[in-house]
Design a protein around this motif. Structure first.
Motif, PDB file in Angstrom:
ATOM      1  N   PRO A  41       0.812  -1.225   0.000  1.00  0.00           N
ATOM      2  CA  PRO A  41       0.000   0.000   0.000  1.00  0.00           C
ATOM      3  C   PRO A  41       0.843   1.271   0.000  1.00  0.00           C
ATOM      4  O   PRO A  41       0.377   2.346  -0.356  1.00  0.00           O
ATOM      5  CB  PRO A  41      -0.808  -0.100   1.294  1.00  0.00           C
ATOM      6  CG  PRO A  41      -0.859  -1.547   1.612  1.00  0.00           C
ATOM      7  CD  PRO A  41       0.446  -2.109   1.113  1.00  0.00           C
ATOM      8  N   PHE A  42       2.115   1.134   0.436  1.00  0.00           N
ATOM      9  CA  PHE A  42       2.990   2.311   0.491  1.00  0.00           C
ATOM     10  C   PHE A  42       3.953   2.340  -0.694  1.00  0.00           C
ATOM     11  O   PHE A  42       4.938   3.093  -0.694  1.00  0.00           O
ATOM     12  CB  PHE A  42       3.781   2.323   1.809  1.00  0.00           C
ATOM     13  CG  PHE A  42       2.962   1.848   2.983  1.00  0.00           C
ATOM     14  CD1 PHE A  42       1.766   2.493   3.320  1.00  0.00           C
ATOM     15  CD2 PHE A  42       3.337   0.724   3.720  1.00  0.00           C
ATOM     16  CE1 PHE A  42       0.986   2.027   4.361  1.00  0.00           C
ATOM     17  CE2 PHE A  42       2.554   0.269   4.761  1.00  0.00           C
ATOM     18  CZ  PHE A  42       1.375   0.920   5.083  1.00  0.00           C
ATOM     19  N   GLY A  43       3.693   1.435  -1.668  1.00  0.00           N
ATOM     20  CA  GLY A  43       4.549   1.367  -2.844  1.00  0.00           C
ATOM     21  C   GLY A  43       5.932   0.801  -2.516  1.00  0.00           C
ATOM     22  O   GLY A  43       6.905   1.075  -3.216  1.00  0.00           O
ATOM     23  N   LEU A  44       6.019   0.006  -1.427  1.00  0.00           N
ATOM     24  CA  LEU A  44       7.321  -0.541  -1.017  1.00  0.00           C
ATOM     25  C   LEU A  44       7.293  -2.061  -1.147  1.00  0.00           C
ATOM     26  O   LEU A  44       6.270  -2.693  -0.857  1.00  0.00           O
ATOM     27  CB  LEU A  44       7.599  -0.177   0.453  1.00  0.00           C
ATOM     28  CG  LEU A  44       7.690   1.319   0.775  1.00  0.00           C
ATOM     29  CD1 LEU A  44       7.721   1.537   2.287  1.00  0.00           C
ATOM     30  CD2 LEU A  44       8.940   1.920   0.114  1.00  0.00           C
ATOM     31  N   ASP A  45       8.429  -2.634  -1.566  1.00  0.00           N
ATOM     32  CA  ASP A  45       8.473  -4.100  -1.548  1.00  0.00           C
ATOM     33  C   ASP A  45       9.001  -4.539  -0.169  1.00  0.00           C
ATOM     34  O   ASP A  45       9.437  -3.722   0.644  1.00  0.00           O
ATOM     35  CB  ASP A  45       9.324  -4.641  -2.707  1.00  0.00           C
ATOM     36  CG  ASP A  45      10.768  -4.145  -2.642  1.00  0.00           C
ATOM     37  OD1 ASP A  45      11.115  -3.496  -1.637  1.00  0.00           O
ATOM     38  OD2 ASP A  45      11.539  -4.408  -3.587  1.00  0.00           O
TER      39      ASP A  45
END
Ligand SMILES: O=c1[nH]c(=O)c2[nH]c(=O)[nH]c2[nH]1
Length: 296
Positions: free
Chosen positions: A254-258
């Motif tokens: 959701p935070f654009g982080l892997d």
């Protein structure tokens, strides 16, 4: 219909005993929780309230403290054997005793790089344990440890399990494996260097946890028990209780982080509870070693 009294035992549970022994200015602290319980001809107290055979639990408690003064406590197995044998030898109606001891660990505080003489810190909640059973002139020792918390950050997989309509767990070839080890091991001899044997069991179990490439916590449990039995002939069986302290990968999408196995949520409950016994097929008979003893 006839009603009778079934198996019973009674005693003083969880006596908190701390001793200080002094060698010059160097003090040694022992911190124990001692539980005693007695068995024997105890029908009358239950059926009629006749207490002629009942060594009061208060007396049992006092005996623990008096024994701690009269001779060095030493290893917990030896102290438990002394107490148990004393109750059976001195009370005609008492035929058996069970003494449980947990030893809480204090380590010396380092000051200027040197262990302090009389100041200590509790390093963890880990406890060394023993459960001694005396029956007449026989005795059995089951020692152990509790709350030894371990974690490995890789070298653990879990896959190949059945999937049904309720299965959501994702298979993994790389996960955190963490547990809090509670172990009990049964000795088949009383001629044992208890301290040395404890240190060896603990070392062997930790090493096995570390070096086993785990396909399940069950496999790790078995490897830990097997390693102990292969190395230490004085031990007949090892019982282990190992909660699977789950570490769940946090969804950072959701935070654009892997999240490549770096950020986890450490859940405290519910937890998988993996328990098992590892034993040699030519072990001495267990006698009363486990009788009425909670496995863990
Ligand atoms: O090592 C494991 N054993 C299981 O039985 C189990 N079940 C589960 O959901 N995760 C795991 N992990």
């Amino acid at each position: 219909m006839a009603i009778t009294l079934g198996p019973n035992q009674y005693g003083k549970a969880e006596n908190r005993l701390v001793t200080v022994t002094r060698e010059g200015s160097v003090h040694t602290v022992k911190d124990l929780t001692v539980s005693t319980s007695l068995r024997g001809d105890l029908v009358d107290t239950h059926l009629t309230g006749d207490n002629a055979n009942v060594l009061a639990t208060d007396t049992q408690k006092n005996t623990v403290y008096a024994f701690a003064k009269q001779a060095p406590v030493g290893e917990i197995e030896d102290f438990a054997l002394r107490l148990g044998r004393h109750f059976v030898a001195t009370q005609e109606a008492i035929t058996g005793a069970r003494v449980l001891i947990d030893e809480h660990s204090w380590v010396r505080i380092p000051v200027d790089g040197r262990p302090h003489d009389h100041s200590f810190a509790k390093s963890s909640d880990e406890k060394r344990t023993t459960a001694v059973t005396v029956d007449g002139d026989r005795a059995w020792v089951v020692s152990g440890l509790r709350d030894l918390v371990v974690l490995k950050s890789t070298g653990s997989e879990f896959h190949g399990y059945p999937r049904d309509r309720y299965t959501t767990l994702k298979e993994t070839t790389d996960r955190i494996l963490a547990t809090s080890v509670t172990a009990r091991w049964r000795y088949q001899s009383l001629e044992v260097d208890w301290r040395k044997s404890f240190d060896e069991v603990r070392r062997l179990m930790l090493e096995a946890f570390a070096v086993t490439h785990s396909l399940s916590l069950q496999q790790t449990l078995y490897a830990m028990g097997r390693t102990v039995l292969e190395a230490l002939p004085e031990i007949a069986e090892v019982r282990l209780s190992m909660p699977n302290k789950h570490h769940f990968l946090v969804d950072l999408s959701p935070f654009g982080l892997d999240n490549d196995n770096e950020v986890f949520y450490a859940a405290d409950r519910p937890y998988g509870l993996i328990e098992g016994t590892v034993l040699r097929d030519d072990a001495e008979d267990a006698g009363l070693a486990w009788h009425t003893l909670p496995s863990f």
